[in-house]
Design a protein around this motif. Structure first.
Motif, PDB file in Angstrom:
ATOM      1  N   ASN A  15       0.842  -1.191   0.000  1.00 15.54           N
ATOM      2  CA  ASN A  15       0.000   0.000   0.000  1.00 15.54           C
ATOM      3  C   ASN A  15       0.881   1.246   0.000  1.00 15.54           C
ATOM      4  N   ARG A  16       0.257   2.395  -0.236  1.00 13.72           N
ATOM      5  CA  ARG A  16       1.007   3.643  -0.322  1.00 13.72           C
ATOM      6  C   ARG A  16       1.204   4.290   1.053  1.00 13.72           C
ATOM      7  N   ASP A  17       1.768   3.533   1.969  1.00 17.07           N
ATOM      8  CA  ASP A  17       2.118   4.074   3.277  1.00 17.07           C
ATOM      9  C   ASP A  17       3.450   3.480   3.700  1.00 17.07           C
ATOM     10  N   THR A  18       4.150   4.178   4.581  1.00 14.05           N
ATOM     11  CA  THR A  18       5.514   3.790   4.946  1.00 14.05           C
ATOM     12  C   THR A  18       5.590   2.401   5.556  1.00 14.05           C
ATOM     13  N   GLY A  19       4.672   2.086   6.476  1.00 21.61           N
ATOM     14  CA  GLY A  19       4.708   0.782   7.122  1.00 21.61           C
ATOM     15  C   GLY A  19       4.586  -0.360   6.136  1.00 21.61           C
ATOM     16  N   SER A  20       3.666  -0.233   5.199  1.00 20.95           N
ATOM     17  CA  SER A  20       3.463  -1.276   4.202  1.00 20.95           C
ATOM     18  C   SER A  20       4.668  -1.408   3.277  1.00 20.95           C
ATOM     19  N   ILE A  21       5.256  -0.285   2.882  1.00 19.14           N
ATOM     20  CA  ILE A  21       6.415  -0.305   1.980  1.00 19.14           C
ATOM     21  C   ILE A  21       7.626  -0.948   2.656  1.00 19.14           C
ATOM     22  N   ILE A  22       7.904  -0.569   3.904  1.00 16.71           N
ATOM     23  CA  ILE A  22       9.050  -1.133   4.617  1.00 16.71           C
ATOM     24  C   ILE A  22       8.846  -2.626   4.870  1.00 16.71           C
ATOM     25  N   SER A  23       7.630  -3.026   5.233  1.00 14.94           N
ATOM     26  CA  SER A  23       7.337  -4.449   5.452  1.00 14.94           C
ATOM     27  C   SER A  23       7.528  -5.243   4.161  1.00 14.94           C
ATOM     28  N   VAL A 155      16.225  16.001   0.829  1.00 14.70           N
ATOM     29  CA  VAL A 155      16.450  15.910  -0.617  1.00 14.70           C
ATOM     30  C   VAL A 155      16.362  14.470  -1.106  1.00 14.70           C
ATOM     31  N   TYR A 156      16.830  13.525  -0.303  1.00 19.94           N
ATOM     32  CA  TYR A 156      16.927  12.134  -0.737  1.00 19.94           C
ATOM     33  C   TYR A 156      15.599  11.542  -1.215  1.00 19.94           C
ATOM     34  N   PRO A 157      14.452  11.863  -0.581  1.00 16.40           N
ATOM     35  CA  PRO A 157      13.183  11.295  -1.063  1.00 16.40           C
ATOM     36  C   PRO A 157      12.910  11.546  -2.542  1.00 16.40           C
ATOM     37  N   PHE A 158      13.415  12.657  -3.075  1.00 17.47           N
ATOM     38  CA  PHE A 158      13.192  12.970  -4.486  1.00 17.47           C
ATOM     39  C   PHE A 158      13.971  12.040  -5.416  1.00 17.47           C
ATOM     40  N   LEU A 159      14.954  11.329  -4.874  1.00 18.67           N
ATOM     41  CA  LEU A 159      15.793  10.435  -5.673  1.00 18.67           C
ATOM     42  C   LEU A 159      15.393   8.969  -5.524  1.00 18.67           C
ATOM     43  N   LEU A 160      14.366   8.707  -4.739  1.00 20.91           N
ATOM     44  CA  LEU A 160      14.051   7.342  -4.318  1.00 20.91           C
ATOM     45  C   LEU A 160      13.629   6.425  -5.465  1.00 20.91           C
ATOM     46  N   LEU A 161      13.016   6.967  -6.502  1.00 17.40           N
ATOM     47  CA  LEU A 161      12.496   6.126  -7.580  1.00 17.40           C
ATOM     48  C   LEU A 161      13.374   6.098  -8.825  1.00 17.40           C
ATOM     49  N   GLY A 162      14.467   6.826  -8.813  1.00 17.42           N
ATOM     50  CA  GLY A 162      15.282   6.965 -10.015  1.00 17.42           C
ATOM     51  C   GLY A 162      15.779   5.659 -10.605  1.00 17.42           C
ATOM     52  N   TYR A 163      16.413   4.819  -9.808  1.00 19.16           N
ATOM     53  CA  TYR A 163      16.966   3.568 -10.332  1.00 19.16           C
ATOM     54  C   TYR A 163      15.892   2.604 -10.840  1.00 19.16           C
ATOM     55  N   PRO A 164      14.791   2.405 -10.105  1.00 22.04           N
ATOM     56  CA  PRO A 164      13.731   1.546 -10.671  1.00 22.04           C
ATOM     57  C   PRO A 164      13.165   2.068 -11.990  1.00 22.04           C
ATOM     58  N   ILE A 165      13.018   3.381 -12.105  1.00 27.31           N
ATOM     59  CA  ILE A 165      12.503   3.957 -13.357  1.00 27.31           C
ATOM     60  C   ILE A 165      13.485   3.705 -14.500  1.00 27.31           C
ATOM     61  N   LEU A 166      14.763   3.837 -14.232  1.00 27.38           N
ATOM     62  CA  LEU A 166      15.784   3.568 -15.248  1.00 27.38           C
ATOM     63  C   LEU A 166      15.697   2.129 -15.739  1.00 27.38           C
ATOM     64  N   LEU A 167      15.437   1.208 -14.820  1.00 25.55           N
ATOM     65  CA  LEU A 167      15.378  -0.208 -15.179  1.00 25.55           C
ATOM     66  C   LEU A 167      14.072  -0.582 -15.864  1.00 25.55           C
ATOM     67  N   GLY A 189       5.353  13.333   2.252  1.00 23.64           N
ATOM     68  CA  GLY A 189       5.378  12.812   3.608  1.00 23.64           C
ATOM     69  C   GLY A 189       5.740  11.339   3.656  1.00 23.64           C
ATOM     70  N   VAL A 190       5.114  10.553   2.792  1.00 27.19           N
ATOM     71  CA  VAL A 190       5.392   9.116   2.738  1.00 27.19           C
ATOM     72  C   VAL A 190       6.815   8.863   2.265  1.00 27.19           C
ATOM     73  N   PHE A 191       7.243   9.586   1.234  1.00 26.85           N
ATOM     74  CA  PHE A 191       8.593   9.403   0.701  1.00 26.85           C
ATOM     75  C   PHE A 191       9.654   9.803   1.727  1.00 26.85           C
ATOM     76  N   LEU A 192       9.409  10.872   2.460  1.00 29.06           N
ATOM     77  CA  LEU A 192      10.368  11.336   3.465  1.00 29.06           C
ATOM     78  C   LEU A 192      10.548  10.292   4.553  1.00 29.06           C
ATOM     79  N   LEU A 193       9.447   9.805   5.112  1.00 24.78           N
ATOM     80  CA  LEU A 193       9.536   8.825   6.195  1.00 24.78           C
ATOM     81  C   LEU A 193      10.068   7.487   5.705  1.00 24.78           C
ATOM     82  N   THR A 194       9.649   7.078   4.510  1.00 23.48           N
ATOM     83  CA  THR A 194      10.128   5.809   3.947  1.00 23.48           C
ATOM     84  C   THR A 194      11.629   5.862   3.674  1.00 23.48           C
TER      85      THR A 194
END
Length: 242
Positions: A15-23, A155-167, A189-194
């Motif tokens: 799901n689109r929440d930090t807990g679900s993504i980390i799990s 700043v790092y949350p803005f870079l979180l999807l770069g590598y998967p998108i490249l692939l 908010g979700v990207f920052l905490l994740t």
């Protein structure tokens, strides 16, 4: 000429929440744990070789810093400029391994057989854009770190999807950077905490036991994959062909 052939398979999506993504990332990491360790060993062995070739001794530098009483000038350390340049180049050339690990995670998620050669897919597919993206993200991160460390967290949350998108989308470096930025901006908010939790878990090996970084550092790559699944859907399984 190389291309991607794609076909759908089953796979889990958080799901689109930090807990679900980390799990989800923890579940996925179980399947590629050993390959993550291999990637880290390659990185550490390469770093040790670079230290030997440049004459930079990080262990002695640490000892000198401890005994200096706070007056040690890190930038005057012997071999530092050459070491910094060589290690930066090595890190850049190693960035396709991050993409390879993400590729393996997707194969595990779609219940496809994983091969050791999958770890190196980033050297065969979209290689130039991976290097360019790694360089751009490295510059952005370095600037953020230079601004008193704290900005890198935001700043790092803005870079979180770069590598998967490249692939998974075979995107250009600038397109990957732009798309990652736009999605993170809308869900900051979700990207920052994740990103923050993923980073903390990844460096836990350093905090708990130095050598443990081999076990935990690759986790942030899995977080990137799980975040991609949450916000862009499960990627199709990718078959690489020449």
């Amino acid at each position: 000429m190389s291309e991607f052939n794609e076909f759908d398979q089953q796979g889990s999506v958080p799901n689109r929440d930090t807990g679900s993504i980390i799990s989800h990332a923890f579940e996925m990491y179980k399947g590629v744990f050993g390959y993550g360790i291999v990637a880290m060993i390659i990185y550490l062995v390469g770093g040790s070789v670079i230290q030997m070739l440049t004459g930079f001794d990080s262990a002695s530098i640490v000892e000198d810093m401890k005994s200096s009483g706070g007056d040690f000038n890190y930038w005057s350390a012997p071999g530092l400029p050459l070491y910094m340049g060589a290690s930066s180049l090595f890190g850049l050339l190693l960035s396709p391994l991050y993409v390879g690990l993400i590729y393996m995670v997707n194969k595990y998620n779609t219940k496809s057989p994983i091969e050791f050669s999958d770890l190196f897919i980033g050297y065969r597919q979209n290689f130039v854009n991976i290097l360019i993206y790694s360089l751009l993200s490295g510059i952005i991160s370095s600037v953020a770190l230079a601004l008193c460390v704290l900005p890198i967290i935001f700043v790092y949350p803005f870079l979180l999807l770069g590598y998967p998108i490249l692939l998974f989308e075979n995107a250009s470096a600038t397109d990957a950077l732009g798309k990652s930025f736009n999605i993170a901006k809308e869900n900051y908010g979700v990207f920052l905490l994740t990103g923050f939790l993923g980073f903390l878990i990844s460096i836990a090996g350093v905090i708990l036991c130095g050598i443990g970084v081999i076990l935990t550092a690759p986790f942030i790559m899995i977080v990137m994959y799980s975040t991609y699944c949450a916000f862009l859907g499960k990627p199709r399984q990718i078959m690489y062909s020449k």
